[in-house]
Design a protein around this motif. Structure first.
Motif, PDB file in Angstrom:
ATOM      1  N   ASP A  26     -29.363   6.571 -23.769  1.00 30.82           N
ATOM      2  CA  ASP A  26     -29.437   7.929 -23.274  1.00 30.82           C
ATOM      3  C   ASP A  26     -28.069   8.416 -22.816  1.00 30.82           C
ATOM      4  O   ASP A  26     -27.934   9.040 -21.788  1.00 30.82           O
ATOM      5  CB  ASP A  26     -30.420   7.929 -22.081  1.00 30.82           C
ATOM      6  N   ASN A  27     -27.024   8.098 -23.584  1.00 31.66           N
ATOM      7  CA  ASN A  27     -25.683   8.326 -23.058  1.00 31.66           C
ATOM      8  C   ASN A  27     -25.075   9.692 -23.393  1.00 31.66           C
ATOM      9  O   ASN A  27     -23.875   9.877 -23.335  1.00 31.66           O
ATOM     10  CB  ASN A  27     -24.736   7.229 -23.537  1.00 31.66           C
ATOM     11  N   GLY A  28     -25.907  10.646 -23.768  1.00 28.99           N
ATOM     12  CA  GLY A  28     -25.373  11.946 -24.143  1.00 28.99           C
ATOM     13  C   GLY A  28     -24.891  12.729 -22.942  1.00 28.99           C
ATOM     14  O   GLY A  28     -25.116  12.355 -21.807  1.00 28.99           O
ATOM     15  N   ALA A  30     -24.694  16.164 -20.414  1.00 29.94           N
ATOM     16  CA  ALA A  30     -25.754  16.970 -19.820  1.00 29.94           C
ATOM     17  C   ALA A  30     -26.143  18.097 -20.771  1.00 29.94           C
ATOM     18  O   ALA A  30     -25.289  18.693 -21.412  1.00 29.94           O
ATOM     19  CB  ALA A  30     -25.276  17.563 -18.516  1.00 29.94           C
ATOM     20  N   ALA A 118     -26.365  21.121 -11.678  1.00 32.95           N
ATOM     21  CA  ALA A 118     -25.346  20.334 -12.370  1.00 32.95           C
ATOM     22  C   ALA A 118     -25.985  19.278 -13.258  1.00 32.95           C
ATOM     23  O   ALA A 118     -25.456  18.936 -14.310  1.00 32.95           O
ATOM     24  CB  ALA A 118     -24.419  19.678 -11.360  1.00 32.95           C
ATOM     25  N   ALA A 119     -27.126  18.777 -12.840  1.00 38.40           N
ATOM     26  CA  ALA A 119     -27.795  17.724 -13.600  1.00 38.40           C
ATOM     27  C   ALA A 119     -28.512  18.270 -14.834  1.00 38.40           C
ATOM     28  O   ALA A 119     -29.003  17.496 -15.646  1.00 38.40           O
ATOM     29  CB  ALA A 119     -28.788  17.001 -12.702  1.00 38.40           C
ATOM     30  N   PRO A 380     -22.678  19.538  -6.340  1.00 37.44           N
ATOM     31  CA  PRO A 380     -23.647  18.557  -6.832  1.00 37.44           C
ATOM     32  C   PRO A 380     -23.620  17.260  -6.027  1.00 37.44           C
ATOM     33  O   PRO A 380     -24.566  16.488  -6.077  1.00 37.44           O
ATOM     34  CB  PRO A 380     -23.215  18.307  -8.279  1.00 37.44           C
ATOM     35  N   PHE A 421     -18.008  10.158 -10.752  1.00 35.73           N
ATOM     36  CA  PHE A 421     -18.272  10.233 -12.186  1.00 35.73           C
ATOM     37  C   PHE A 421     -19.625  10.873 -12.397  1.00 35.73           C
ATOM     38  O   PHE A 421     -20.552  10.614 -11.645  1.00 35.73           O
ATOM     39  CB  PHE A 421     -18.186   8.801 -12.713  1.00 35.73           C
TER      40      PHE A 421
ATOM     41  N   GLU B  53     -21.975   1.780 -14.355  1.00 38.59           N
ATOM     42  CA  GLU B  53     -21.857   2.860 -13.394  1.00 38.59           C
ATOM     43  C   GLU B  53     -22.619   4.039 -13.968  1.00 38.59           C
ATOM     44  O   GLU B  53     -22.444   4.386 -15.133  1.00 38.59           O
ATOM     45  CB  GLU B  53     -20.388   3.234 -13.172  1.00 38.59           C
ATOM     46  N   TYR B  54     -23.490   4.630 -13.129  1.00 33.90           N
ATOM     47  CA  TYR B  54     -24.298   5.743 -13.606  1.00 33.90           C
ATOM     48  C   TYR B  54     -23.800   7.025 -12.985  1.00 33.90           C
ATOM     49  O   TYR B  54     -23.572   7.088 -11.777  1.00 33.90           O
ATOM     50  CB  TYR B  54     -25.766   5.508 -13.266  1.00 33.90           C
ATOM     51  N   SER B  55     -23.635   8.033 -13.796  1.00 30.43           N
ATOM     52  CA  SER B  55     -23.084   9.285 -13.291  1.00 30.43           C
ATOM     53  C   SER B  55     -24.023   9.922 -12.281  1.00 30.43           C
ATOM     54  O   SER B  55     -25.227  10.011 -12.508  1.00 30.43           O
ATOM     55  CB  SER B  55     -22.847  10.248 -14.437  1.00 30.43           C
ATOM     56  N   VAL B  56     -23.432  10.367 -11.172  1.00 29.34           N
ATOM     57  CA  VAL B  56     -24.211  11.061 -10.164  1.00 29.34           C
ATOM     58  C   VAL B  56     -24.355  12.522 -10.573  1.00 29.34           C
ATOM     59  O   VAL B  56     -25.354  13.167 -10.318  1.00 29.34           O
ATOM     60  CB  VAL B  56     -23.506  10.961  -8.793  1.00 29.34           C
ATOM     61  N   ILE B  57     -23.317  13.035 -11.232  1.00 26.68           N
ATOM     62  CA  ILE B  57     -23.293  14.456 -11.587  1.00 26.68           C
ATOM     63  C   ILE B  57     -24.156  14.729 -12.815  1.00 26.68           C
ATOM     64  O   ILE B  57     -24.922  15.674 -12.853  1.00 26.68           O
ATOM     65  CB  ILE B  57     -21.848  14.910 -11.871  1.00 26.68           C
ATOM     66  N   THR B  58     -24.010  13.886 -13.830  1.00 25.68           N
ATOM     67  CA  THR B  58     -24.736  14.117 -15.076  1.00 25.68           C
ATOM     68  C   THR B  58     -25.702  12.974 -15.319  1.00 25.68           C
ATOM     69  O   THR B  58     -25.299  11.928 -15.803  1.00 25.68           O
ATOM     70  CB  THR B  58     -23.748  14.189 -16.258  1.00 25.68           C
ATOM     71  N   PRO B  59     -26.971  13.150 -14.975  1.00 25.48           N
ATOM     72  CA  PRO B  59     -27.923  12.054 -15.166  1.00 25.48           C
ATOM     73  C   PRO B  59     -27.962  11.647 -16.633  1.00 25.48           C
ATOM     74  O   PRO B  59     -27.874  12.500 -17.511  1.00 25.48           O
ATOM     75  CB  PRO B  59     -29.251  12.657 -14.738  1.00 25.48           C
ATOM     76  N   GLY B  60     -28.069  10.354 -16.874  1.00 21.38           N
ATOM     77  CA  GLY B  60     -28.118   9.895 -18.254  1.00 21.38           C
ATOM     78  C   GLY B  60     -26.779   9.351 -18.713  1.00 21.38           C
ATOM     79  O   GLY B  60     -26.720   8.512 -19.593  1.00 21.38           O
ATOM     80  N   LEU B  61     -25.688   9.825 -18.108  1.00 22.61           N
ATOM     81  CA  LEU B  61     -24.376   9.305 -18.476  1.00 22.61           C
ATOM     82  C   LEU B  61     -24.148   7.992 -17.755  1.00 22.61           C
ATOM     83  O   LEU B  61     -24.388   7.888 -16.562  1.00 22.61           O
ATOM     84  CB  LEU B  61     -23.290  10.280 -18.033  1.00 22.61           C
ATOM     85  N   SER B  62     -23.670   6.979 -18.508  1.00 22.13           N
ATOM     86  CA  SER B  62     -23.364   5.725 -17.842  1.00 22.13           C
ATOM     87  C   SER B  62     -22.232   5.057 -18.575  1.00 22.13           C
ATOM     88  O   SER B  62     -21.948   5.368 -19.736  1.00 22.13           O
ATOM     89  CB  SER B  62     -24.591   4.822 -17.824  1.00 22.13           C
ATOM     90  N   ARG B  63     -21.548   4.155 -17.890  1.00 24.73           N
ATOM     91  CA  ARG B  63     -20.522   3.367 -18.565  1.00 24.73           C
ATOM     92  C   ARG B  63     -20.549   1.948 -18.022  1.00 24.73           C
ATOM     93  O   ARG B  63     -20.862   1.717 -16.853  1.00 24.73           O
ATOM     94  CB  ARG B  63     -19.142   4.006 -18.403  1.00 24.73           C
ATOM     95  N   THR B 274     -26.875   4.339  -8.820  1.00 28.41           N
ATOM     96  CA  THR B 274     -27.728   3.270  -9.328  1.00 28.41           C
ATOM     97  C   THR B 274     -26.992   1.936  -9.499  1.00 28.41           C
ATOM     98  O   THR B 274     -27.530   0.886  -9.167  1.00 28.41           O
ATOM     99  CB  THR B 274     -28.352   3.702 -10.662  1.00 28.41           C
TER     100      THR B 274
END
Lengths: 421, 311
Positions: A26-28, A30, A118-119, A380, A421, B53-63, B274
């Protein structure tokens, strides 16, 4: 046997990791928010669910019933979340992260709006809000703006008051300095000083009055490491040190401060308007009054806007119906009825209604308090910003760090939060 | 497991036992698969989450960040403060619970009128939800209107103006008190079960031999209670190390009363961090596992000798 067991467990473990790794695609980025137009609410049908905190005032149920009666094609349901704001947010965030369509209209504390927007969890409803804009108290509209767009309709608002004992203080105080001075001579001032959001609010009320700010207009730079912030921190720290504020406030939330005030243990209290009606049923019913926030450091008083906004979930199966329902909730008729149930309206006209004035005698003061209130930083990462504030103010109240140290630590922690991030 | 384990020591009949072992393993497989599904999978998932690390700003983004979350956790004073608080809380509350629970069990073991009623009543604190207990204690220790301070002030005793939940030492004390009040009965119940397993003949025989009450307690009751006490201790220690509700309600972790579970929850849920939150959970898990390992290593050894002696 043992080695067999171990290998079995290891294999199972690896299989799990593999599963997880595969499932995590699910790495796309926002999703771009879609915009809802006012016209889309027309001819909406189907059902919508409204997820908001517990209906303690009865206003939510009444609004849902009225809506269902007036709209035969639409059916609204109320899903009551817990009473505490933190738990409401947890419940909503869990559903939104799972992209659940269970909640269509979200009752969001004003401070969550930027986070949700923002999410990518909300519809952009700028055209709808713009259409209604002059009906709302301007400070309430500030809380729905993020990155130049408007993400929600302000549903109810709130602002703090100074409660004072009329048998101990003859005149309402005109400055915070005066409040502290009187408090020291008499029985003190109580407010919400526990390590939580309430303390951030208390600090920001003074900071905004002093003319300070947390973030720059664009929300990019941290401005809290300022002389104004240091002044407020010193003021709050000295309050506890000099005995104007009892050390007990470091364990107080809204309810505990209200109980202390009603028990006659304090001359002043900072609290939300809800404590007024309750106080009028207490032992000190005839001995207290409320006033809008006094000035501080030579400036006019300012407060912090509280309350709830109505956002439309990006995962809703019925955004049109949701919009129709949300718009219904901000009509003067529904707002008036909510206000009679003690939920301060966001629509200005309601405050002039004679029936409302009868139910809430301090309605004019409330309107003034909300008008002079400012929005908390719209960001955010507001949760982290607030944490940085209340953690350090709490240390100040306990006399463990200097105002200087608190201001710089706060500032660097907020900077860290903004770079998240 | 015991007969299988014992058979390992014996020589001869190797092939028979190997076959039996294989059959045993095969029969265990379904159970292990279920354990893997409900226990290993979430643990594995948490480990995986903690490496990202999971993005707090953009859910779903992780690295993927490898062990970064762990070095952040281990390098923060917050983690070590929480660790110390958790260990202090665990040692003090479990120690007191053992002493009080043992006393309660010995009393409840005596034959007297109303014993059944007493046993039921004693369990009441344990039956109350921890959150409810915590709220009650919070009210009792409220600084101005609480029972304790009102009492102290009325009796003109010192301490009437202490903010009990506003200072680390006192707040920890209240946390321990609340925990002991609630779980000492549970400890008592487990120990009581152990007491009832001790045959009366042993005591009768010792009496005939002229042993005093204290001698009988030291040489008969206590050694035979070790298995029950060990089980009770393991249960309580693991529980106490994961304590969350008490500090959450009593202090929200203010003034250095944060525990490991509390900081993990804060990062995971409140801050939506997370990765770091999972790393903290995994570290908590490892700490708890380490402690249980020590128990089994040192006291569990006694357990084994005891059971072997019996055979």
């Amino acid at each position: 046997m043992r080695s067999y067991l171990i290998s079995l467990i290891v294999i199972a473990g690896l299989a799990c990791l593999g599963l997880v790794a595969c499932g995590d695609d699910d790495n796309g980025a926002a999703p771009e928010a879609s915009t809802l137009q006012p016209a889309q609410a027309q001819d909406a049908s189907g059902s919508v669910t409204w997820c908001i905190g517990k209906d303690t005032s009865g206003a939510f149920t009444a609004a849902v019933e009225a809506f269902n009666k007036e709209n035969p094609n639409l059916n609204a349901d109320l899903l009551e979340l817990p009473e505490s704001a933190d738990l409401q947010r947890e419940q909503q965030v869990q559903r939104l992260r799972a992209e659940s369509s269970e909640c269509d209209v979200l009752g969001m504390d004003v401070i969550w709006t930027a986070e949700y927007a923002a999410a990518g969890w909300l519809y952009d409803i700028t055209p709808v809000v713009d259409q209604h804009e002059d009906e709302f108290i301007p400070s309430t509209v500030e809380t729905v703006e993020y990155e130049g767009k408007k993400w929600a309709l302000p549903y109810n608002t709130n602002a703090g008051f100074v409660y004072y004992r009329t048998d101990q203080v003859s005149q309402p105080p005109t400055t915070w300095e005066q409040v502290y001075e009187e408090a020291q001579k008499q029985d003190g001032l109580v407010y919400q000083g526990e390590r939580y959001e309430g303390l951030t609010v208390g600090f920001l009320e003074l900071l905004f009055s002093a003319g300070g700010s947390v973030l720059s207009e664009d929300g990019e730079t941290v401005e809290i490491d300022s002389p104004e912030a240091r002044e407020v921190l010193e003021f709050m720290g000295n309050g506890v040190k000099d005995g104007a504020v009892p050390k007990a406030v470091t364990t107080y939330e809204e309810e505990s401060s209200r109980r202390a005030f009603e028990a006659g243990n304090a001359t002043f209290m900072r609290n939300w308007p809800y404590a007024y009606a309750l106080g009028k049923e207490s032992a000190i019913a005839d001995d207290f009054d409320i006033a809008t926030f006094p000035g501080f450091a030579g400036n006019e008083g300012a407060g912090v806007v509280g309350g709830y906004n109505l956002g439309i979930s990006a995962f809703s199966d019925n955004p049109e119906g949701s919009l129709a329902f949300a718009e219904f909730l901000v009509t003067p008729q529904v707002q008036k009825q909510a206000m009679e149930a003690t939920l301060p309206a966001t629509v200005t006209a309601v405050y002039k209604d004679p029936k409302v004035r009868k139910a809430l005698p301090f309605a004019p003061e409330l309107l003034k308090a909300v008008e002079q209130a400012e929005a908390r930083p719209v960001s955010p990462v507001y949760t982290q910003i607030s944490q940085a504030i209340y953690d350090n103010v709490f240390e100040i109240l306990n006399g463990r760090i200097s105002p200087d140290e608190a201001a710089t630590t706060m500032s660097s922690q907020i900077e860290e939060a903004l770079e998240r991030f | 497991m015991a007969p299988g384990a014992a058979s390992l020591h014996r020589r001869g009949h190797r092939s028979v036992f190997r076959e039996e072992r294989r059959l045993g393993a095969a029969m265990l497989t379904p159970a292990l698969a279920v354990i893997a599904l409900v226990a290993a999978y979430p643990i594995g998932y948490a480990v995986w989450l903690s490496l990202n690390e999971y993005s707090v700003i953009t859910p779903g983004l992780s690295r993927f960040v490898g062990l970064d979350n762990y070095s952040e956790a281990l390098g923060s004073s917050e983690f070590w403060d929480a660790m110390i608080t958790t260990l202090v809380f665990t040692a003090a509350s479990v120690g007191l619970e053992l002493a009080i629970g043992l006393g309660m069990a010995l009393v409840m073991h005596q034959a007297f009128r109303g014993r059944a009623l007493l046993r039921a009543v004693v369990l009441v604190p344990w039956a109350i939800l921890t959150v409810v207990t915590a709220i009650t204690w919070r009210t009792i220790f409220e600084p101005e209107l609480g029972f304790v301070n009102t009492m102290l002030t009325t009796l003109s005793l010192p301490g009437g103006d202490v903010v009990w939940l506003g200072e680390r030492g006192y707040a920890l004390g209240v946390m321990i008190l609340a925990d002991v009040w609630k779980t000492a009965p549970f400890m008592a119940l487990l120990i009581l079960a152990g007491l009832q397993g001790i045959p009366d003949e042993l005591h009768d025989a010792a009496k005939v031999d002229g042993a005093s009450t204290w001698q009988r307690f030291r040489s008969i009751t206590l050694p035979l209670l070790v298995p029950a006490i060990t089980v009770a201790l393991i249960f309580r220690t693991l529980d106490a190390m994961r304590v969350f509700d008490l500090p959450y309600v009593l202090t929200k972790g203010a003034n250095g009363t944060e525990t490991l579970s509390l900081i993990a929850q804060e990062e995971l849920v409140t801050n939506r961090n997370t990765g770091l939150g999972s790393a903290l959970s995994v570290l908590t898990f490892l700490t708890v596992m380490g402690v249980s390992f020590l128990y089994i290593r040192f006291i569990g050894g006694n357990l084994r000798t005891l059971t072997e002696d019996e055979q």
